[in-house]
Scaffold this active site. Structure first.
Site, PDB file in Angstrom:
ATOM      1  N   GLY A 206       0.862  -1.242   0.138  1.00  0.00           N
ATOM      2  CA  GLY A 206       0.080  -0.008   0.052  1.00  0.00           C
ATOM      3  C   GLY A 206       0.898   1.188   0.185  1.00  0.00           C
ATOM      4  O   GLY A 206       1.991   1.153  -0.424  1.00  0.00           O
ATOM      5  N   ASN A 207       0.351   2.396   0.280  1.00  0.00           N
ATOM      6  CA  ASN A 207       1.071   3.631   0.285  1.00  0.00           C
ATOM      7  C   ASN A 207       0.471   4.653   1.491  1.00  0.00           C
ATOM      8  O   ASN A 207      -0.540   4.126   1.948  1.00  0.00           O
ATOM      9  CB  ASN A 207       1.262   4.206  -1.017  1.00  0.00           C
ATOM     10  CG  ASN A 207      -0.143   4.888  -1.538  1.00  0.00           C
ATOM     11  OD1 ASN A 207      -0.776   5.384  -1.018  1.00  0.00           O
ATOM     12  ND2 ASN A 207      -0.380   4.016  -2.566  1.00  0.00           N
TER      13      ASN A 207
END
Ligand code: C5P
Length: 398
Positions: A206-207
């Site tokens: 993810g980020n």
């Protein structure tokens, strides 16, 4: 949205009157102009002194005070909207029957602005045939009626009759009386937040995107009258307005499908999401076990949603991309605009303190196809969103 809007607040004798202090605070935070009228019975439930201190103005209760006549006609004409909250069963009955034995009722009868009422009473009173009939009568007069809520009542009973919560009264006001009309009838798609690309049932790539910029854009578009669909990856945010259609999902692939399904009917699309560029080639069905050696993952490219929409874009559609660059910012952003066939790119720079992931503020540069550049210095994401929308409106009509 409510800045300088004229709100006339009528308070009647129901226990929920104590909650109106909160509504007044919320309206003040929005910089609305507020005037208050109370029935004599309401003063038993909430202090006029508290209310007048908050609004720094007198609270009107009687037709006559200090040898002056309270001009109910002008009060009704002054207001953009007249909210009666809580509305007691007694005042409801008098309003339905056109009675006029106090200042609040006289103002109601002479008001030319929209009227919103938030009833608050005990369950048995709420269900009484007379109350049902009076509510229907108020509806037939064109008044807006907020439904009562279920829960704990002052009588000690549980049931229907609670006044709608102040935050929802505020929301109703904003959604129904004060939306702008610059984008009325326009359909807008916004993507927001990160995407999560599954590695196994418990892990993902993810980020740090918080979704705040995309959600602020959704609010600002909605406030200008647009029909908004917000497609969001996993975020810790809720939508601000009931009227915004929120599609919550996880992966880049799900986001791609959701956007492709509806893009054709959109007038404007703003791709604000930080979509993962890569996803694991395969997703393990079982949780990957720890091994002595490292773990190698094969990543494949995700589909570029902005680019795919750019390829489908019709001349009457306006497509906006976001870019987060760490070097050669403007040059890279412009290349992105061309390669993805967008009409406008909003460039975030991680170099600006207070801008980017997770913050409540942002600073952006806006680039268009003709090479025009507009810089919006550090402001709240809400303010940046409002300005981006004004630029979109100008460019979309240019
Ligand atoms: O190519 P890059 O990821 O830097 O482009 C950023 C822009 O492209 C953003 O508007 C982002 O929402 C969009 N994007 C997308 N789908 C992807 C990757 C990026 O829509 N898979």
């Amino acid at each position: 949205m409510l800045k300088n809007k004229k709100i006339l607040l009528g308070i009647t004798g129901s226990i929920a009157a104590y909650k109106i202090i909160l509504l007044v605070r919320m309206l003040m935070k929005e910089n609305a102009e507020i005037k208050i009228i109370m029935t004599p019975a309401a003063t038993q439930f909430v202090s006029p002194l508290v209310l007048s201190t908050l609004i720094q103005d007198k609270v009107a209760i009687d037709f006559f005070s200090e040898n002056t006549w309270a001009n109910h006609v002008m009060l009704g004409r002054w207001a953009d909207v007249f909210i009666i909250a809580p509305l007691s069963v007694n005042t409801l009955s008098k309003m339905a029957n056109g009675q006029c034995d106090n200042l609040l009722l006289a103002t109601y009868l002479s008001a030319t602005c929209p009227v919103l009422v938030a009833p608050g009473m005990d369950e048995d009173m709420w269900h009484h045939a007379a109350t049902r009939k009076n509510i229907e009568t108020l509806k037939s007069y064109g008044n807006h009626i907020l439904t009562v809520q279920k829960g704990f009542l002052a009588s000690g009973l549980q049931g229907e009759g609670r006044m709608e919560e102040p935050e929802n009264i505020l929301l109703y006001l904003k959604e129904n009386f004060f939306r702008g009309n610059q984008l009325q009838g326009k359909k807008v798609l916004i993507t927001a937040g990160p995407t999560y690309e599954a590695i196994d049932p418990v892990r993902f790539i993810g980020n740090h995107s918080s979704g705040k910029m995309g959600f602020a854009l959704a609010d600002a578009f909605y406030e200008q009258g647009a029909e908004v669909t917000l497609v969001s990856g996993p975020v810790h945010l809720g939508k601000s307005y009931r009227g915004i259609q929120l599609i919550s999902l996880h992966s880049a692939n799900e986001m791609y499908n959701a956007c492709m399904d509806i893009f054709e009917e959109m007038d404007i699309a703003v791709m604000c999401a930080a979509v993962a560029d890569f996803q694991p080639e395969t997703v393990s069905k079982e949780k990957l076990k720890k091994k002595d050696q490292g773990l190698e993952l094969t990543l494949i490219q995700t589909q570029d949603i902005l680019k795919s929409l750019g390829a489908l874009k019709k001349p009457n559609q306006f497509l906006v991309g976001f870019a987060l660059e760490t070097e050669n910012e403007n040059k890279n952003a412009l290349q992105k605009l061309v390669s993805k066939n967008a009409d406008m790119i909003v460039l975030n720079s991680l170099r600006d303190k207070g801008a980017g992931f997770g913050t409540d503020t942002n600073a952006v540069t806006i680039l268009d196809k003709s090479g025009n550049e507009t810089t919006l210095p550090l402001e709240t994401k809400k303010e940046i969103a409002q300005k981006i929308i004004q630029i979109i409106i100008q460019k979309a009509h240019a």
